[in-house]
Design an enzyme around this catalytic site. Sequence first.
Site, PDB file in Angstrom:
ATOM      1  N   CYS A 111       6.598  -4.360   1.770  1.00 53.78           N
ATOM      2  CA  CYS A 111       6.926  -3.753   0.483  1.00 53.78           C
ATOM      3  C   CYS A 111       6.137  -2.463   0.247  1.00 53.78           C
ATOM      4  CB  CYS A 111       6.705  -4.786  -0.620  1.00 53.78           C
ATOM      5  SG  CYS A 111       7.350  -4.351  -2.239  1.00 53.78           S
ATOM      6  N   HIS A 112       5.243  -2.448  -0.743  1.00 55.12           N
ATOM      7  CA  HIS A 112       4.403  -1.283  -1.039  1.00 55.12           C
ATOM      8  C   HIS A 112       3.096  -1.272  -0.243  1.00 55.12           C
ATOM      9  CE1 HIS A 112       7.079  -1.095  -4.523  1.00 55.12           C
ATOM     10  NE2 HIS A 112       6.663   0.125  -4.733  1.00 55.12           N
TER      11      HIS A 112
END
Length: 186
Positions: A111-112
């Site tokens: 994800c991030h």
Amino acid sequence: MQNLTGKSIAIVATNGFEQSELEVPLKTLREAGATVHVVAPEAGEIKGWNKTDWGNAVTVDKTVDSVSADDYDAIVLPGGQMNPDLLRVQPKVLDLIKAFWNQKKVVAAVCHAPWLLVETGIIKGRKVTSYASIRTDVINAGGLWEDSEVVADQGLITSRKPDDLPAFCNKIAEEILEGLHERRAA
């Protein structure tokens, strides 16, 4: 999932981690036989973010100050927006990630969390993916970004989002069982 008995994995996170991106690897890798520790800058508990609001707390097994890459076969970095943003300004966390990389061990980010790979410089010249909103950050840091559920480049594993977690966890197991990634240039 392949058998990971005898393998040790550190999941490094802090408050604001995406709930599923910590809990699914934690459960899946433990069920495969690995010893998995939740590692955070602070002792006690850290609280997740579950899609649109605060989620469940998770017990911290060890603090960043008390662990070493020497103790583990892999490091897993959950995403969420807050978690990696808070971690990427903590030198001890970045040093720990770099230590795994320098020892040619598995480094996995979803994800991030590739923001942490940007911050450490690990991402430069590597095939990776991430959550779509940080694509430009990854590319600007020299990452060779692609839109795939999981991308592996010599022990560096990245995925985009919670839907990718089954493929992410399977790739972590596969890469750990390959052993040290000696062909990888530091």
